[in-house]
Design a protein around this motif. Structure first.
Motif, PDB file in Angstrom:
ATOM      1  N   LEU A  49      -3.920  66.450 -34.613  1.00 61.82           N
ATOM      2  CA  LEU A  49      -3.211  67.016 -33.473  1.00 61.82           C
ATOM      3  C   LEU A  49      -1.869  66.328 -33.239  1.00 61.82           C
ATOM      4  O   LEU A  49      -0.887  66.975 -32.849  1.00 61.82           O
ATOM      5  CB  LEU A  49      -4.082  66.942 -32.218  1.00 61.82           C
ATOM      6  CG  LEU A  49      -5.324  67.845 -32.236  1.00 61.82           C
ATOM      7  CD1 LEU A  49      -6.157  67.647 -30.984  1.00 61.82           C
ATOM      8  CD2 LEU A  49      -4.928  69.310 -32.383  1.00 61.82           C
ATOM      9  N   TYR A 102     -10.491  69.714 -26.907  1.00 58.15           N
ATOM     10  CA  TYR A 102      -9.608  70.001 -28.039  1.00 58.15           C
ATOM     11  C   TYR A 102      -8.409  70.852 -27.623  1.00 58.15           C
ATOM     12  O   TYR A 102      -7.260  70.520 -27.917  1.00 58.15           O
ATOM     13  CB  TYR A 102     -10.394  70.710 -29.146  1.00 58.15           C
ATOM     14  CG  TYR A 102      -9.571  71.040 -30.371  1.00 58.15           C
ATOM     15  CD1 TYR A 102      -9.408  70.110 -31.394  1.00 58.15           C
ATOM     16  CD2 TYR A 102      -8.956  72.283 -30.498  1.00 58.15           C
ATOM     17  CE1 TYR A 102      -8.649  70.411 -32.514  1.00 58.15           C
ATOM     18  CE2 TYR A 102      -8.189  72.587 -31.614  1.00 58.15           C
ATOM     19  CZ  TYR A 102      -8.034  71.649 -32.615  1.00 58.15           C
ATOM     20  OH  TYR A 102      -7.274  71.948 -33.723  1.00 58.15           O
ATOM     21  N   ASP A 103      -8.663  71.967 -26.937  1.00 61.90           N
ATOM     22  CA  ASP A 103      -7.570  72.867 -26.585  1.00 61.90           C
ATOM     23  C   ASP A 103      -6.576  72.219 -25.633  1.00 61.90           C
ATOM     24  O   ASP A 103      -5.369  72.444 -25.729  1.00 61.90           O
ATOM     25  CB  ASP A 103      -8.124  74.151 -25.958  1.00 61.90           C
ATOM     26  CG  ASP A 103      -8.812  75.039 -26.993  1.00 61.90           C
ATOM     27  OD1 ASP A 103      -8.449  74.942 -28.177  1.00 61.90           O
ATOM     28  OD2 ASP A 103      -9.704  75.815 -26.612  1.00 61.90           O
ATOM     29  N   LYS A 109      -4.500  69.736 -27.672  1.00 63.72           N
ATOM     30  CA  LYS A 109      -3.636  70.500 -28.566  1.00 63.72           C
ATOM     31  C   LYS A 109      -2.450  71.079 -27.797  1.00 63.72           C
ATOM     32  O   LYS A 109      -1.300  71.000 -28.239  1.00 63.72           O
ATOM     33  CB  LYS A 109      -4.427  71.633 -29.225  1.00 63.72           C
ATOM     34  CG  LYS A 109      -3.581  72.531 -30.120  1.00 63.72           C
ATOM     35  CD  LYS A 109      -4.410  73.685 -30.688  1.00 63.72           C
ATOM     36  CE  LYS A 109      -3.543  74.633 -31.499  1.00 63.72           C
ATOM     37  NZ  LYS A 109      -4.338  75.783 -32.017  1.00 63.72           N
TER      38      LYS A 109
END
Length: 620
Positions: A236, A176-177, A180
């Motif tokens: 995102l 995810y990070d 993102k």
């Protein structure tokens, strides 16, 4: 007469691609030449590539995607080029089609290739990616990367284009990070493109475009059929659009080109600073900014895990000209350019008096990024009194890898982390009685000891404790304490700042002659009391856990592992803030002479006011 086989150059650009680069390289092994241009990776990618003599590896500084890919393309020897991203893989069916295509006397100069988007190694079937295609196979003599874009670079083709039937596999979503960060970085780069073309910000696109982006991917392009994956990807992608307009507004407001590539410098004195700086280093790179290290001591140089990202002299720092200097030590050269930011090398361990301890001002810093309310309140009060620095609470970067806390079976607790401060009068490591008791307990086998000592501890003390190694005692020579925190059930220490770090896991701590014993600690004054104290701590007494929870909420109420991101956001925001209200920093002549003498750089240059970019006033 046989027709000569067309040769292919596979070209890839890389930066920190371990975990994906190996399968990418295997999938292009059919190419006659493999060229990789690396942007000074620090995760082992470059070293991995060097182990393969059939791969032509070069390192080249990254400015933007167009320039990097153009440079890489120049290195290709053959006319047919297969240009991939490092997270793409050529499956067998596509390999056969590529080989057949280039040897088929084709009139096409380039080919589009569709891609299968992989979300955590699972196929994403919709969410707008079902029509995703890019130029990947083309003749070098007929194509060039356009300089009109710095993100989502465009290949200009002089000739006809075709489309291959088989698909690439694209492992774009690693976590995810990471995804993102990629979307935010793309958004900022797109904003710069549009700003330079004269596009103006307005309020309606700022909010309507992201909403449409989400609706288009999730509803129109059937993202809901991908379930939770489709929701995350759609969100995102919309976030990247929002960031584009947010950045465009900031560019327009500042009326000057904002830096798409902020230059950060991480300044540390000893090797214990690396675990503090590493999460920041990774976050800065993830955001697409530039970052270097500067090491004050020979000890740090000997243990440097980032040699290719380190500036080795004051002159190199001055040439680098950082915008922001993140400092994990008590002082920083006042003659270094950039915003001086204190990020702290530890919690307040209360080893010294209030005047000389954690809250001592030395007059070097423009901004203090504090760890939690207990430190923020005091620094804010000092800021109001002295008026030459500001305070923003962000949490502490070193703690980021601690979270999320791993699940661990607590039915059989017996693992004790033994750690000590290097200050001799406060350190249990110098106490023979403690050493003898730990030796006895480790032989007894009731407890499993993990021992780590401060890197500044004398070698003879380290060797003494290392001599206890055995079945129930393990000595570690490391500054990366997070894995040991996770493994240990309790901590045995003295008056060390490691106590506060360990307590954030909500685990009990036994201390030996703590300088200022606290109610949430189990403190002992004699070595003979250690065994019973450890046994009590391993029961996880509820009254201690309640006190620990209250205490940790004051020292560091951030349990999300995202303090590094808050530090970066805070420093960039402060960099652009009007700071003309701040007074000049104190003359501080004795300390300034000391740091010049330490670094052997004698100059009258000093920065008394903080750097400001994009504001109407303030020193630039």
């Amino acid at each position: 007469m046989a027709v000569a086989k067309e040769k292919i150059s596979a070209v890839i650009i890389t930066y920190n691609e371990m975990g994906y680069i190996e399968q990418c390289m295997r999938s292009v092994s059919f190419a006659d030449e493999i060229v990789v241009v690396d942007s000074y990776s620090n995760d082992g990618t470059y070293e991995f590539l060097l182990q393969h003599p059939n791969i032509k590896v070069l390192q080249h500084p990254f400015e933007n995607f167009t320039l990097q890919k153009s440079f890489a393309l120049e290195q290709a020897t053959h006319d047919w080029v297969l240009f991939l991203d490092a997270d793409e893989v050529v499956p067998e069916a596509l390999r056969k089609e590529i080989m057949a295509t280039v040897n088929d006397s084709t009139d096409y100069a380039a080919y589009w290739v569709y891609r299968t988007f992989m979300f955590l190694n699972k196929k994403l079937r919709f969410s707008g990616w079902q029509t995703d295609k890019n130029y990947r196979l083309f003749r070098k003599s007929k194509a060039r990367f356009s300089d009109k874009k710095i993100v989502h670079e465009t290949l200009e083709v002089n000739g006809y284009s075709g489309i291959l039937k088989e698909k690439l596999i694209h492992y774009s979503y690693k976590n995810y990070d990471g995804y993102k960060g990629k979307m935010l970085r793309y958004g900022r780069l797109r904003a710069i493109e549009e700003f330079e073309k004269g596009k103006k910000w307005s309020v309606f696109p700022q909010y309507l475009r992201p909403l449409w982006k989400y609706a288009n991917h999730y509803l129109v392009r059937l993202g809901f059929l991908d379930g939770k994956k489709g929701m995350i990807i759609s969100y995102l992608n919309a976030l990247g659009v929002y960031e584009r307009y947010r950045e465009l507004k900031r560019l327009q407001t500042n009326q000057e080109p904002i830096h798409s590539n902020y230059r950060f410098l991480i300044y540390i004195s000893y090797s214990y600073g690396f675990p503090i700086g590493k999460p920041l280093y990774e976050e800065i790179l993830n955001l697409g900014y530039e970052v270097k290290w500067f090491l004050e001591s020979k000890e740090a140089e000997r243990n440097n895990p980032f040699p290719t990202a380190t500036l080795n002299s004051v002159h190199e720092v001055l040439d680098y000209n950082p915008h922001i200097v993140l400092t994990a030590t008590n002082q920083v050269p006042d003659f270094f350019p950039g915003l001086k930011v204190q990020i702290f090398h530890g919690f307040n361990a209360e080893k010294r008096s209030f005047r000389k301890g954690h809250f001592r001002l030395r007059g070097f810093f423009d901004l203090y990024c504090t760890q939690g309310p207990s430190t923020t309140a005091i620094f804010v009060e000092k800021s109001k009194r002295h008026r030459h620095f500001e305070v923003i609470e962000t949490g502490w970067s070193k703690i980021d890898p601690l979270f999320p806390l791993p699940d661990k079976n607590r039915e059989h607790r017996n693992t004790v982390l033994l750690s000590s401060t290097f200050t001799e009068k406060l350190s249990l490591a110098y106490e023979d009685s403690v050493f003898n008791e730990i030796q006895r307990l480790s032989k007894k086998g009731k407890f499993k000891f993990l021992n780590v000592l401060h890197p500044k501890m004398p070698n003879h003390i380290k060797e003494k404790w290392k001599s206890l190694e055995g079945r129930h005692f393990k000595f570690y020579n490391t500054t990366d304490l997070i894995p040991l925190f996770h493994e240990a059930d309790i901590l045995l220490s003295d008056t060390s700042s490691v106590i506060q770090e360990f307590l954030l896991q909500q685990k009990p701590v036994v201390t030996f002659r703590h300088h200022i014993p606290k109610s949430f600690l189990i403190n002992v004054e004699n070595a003979s009391e250690i065994e019973k104290a450890l046994e009590h701590a391993l029961t996880y007494p509820s009254e201690k856990l309640t006190l620990i929870k209250k205490y940790t909420e004051q020292i560091h109420p951030y349990f999300d592992g995202k303090s590094s991101g808050r530090v970066i956001d805070a420093t960039i925001e402060f960099l652009h803030r009007d700071k003309s209200y701040l007074k000049r920093k104190p003359w501080n002549l004795v300390r300034k002479w000391g740091i010049r003498n330490k670094l052997k750089h004698y100059t009258l240059k000093t920065f008394g006011k903080p750097l400001t970019l994009g504001a109407k006033s303030g020193e630039r």
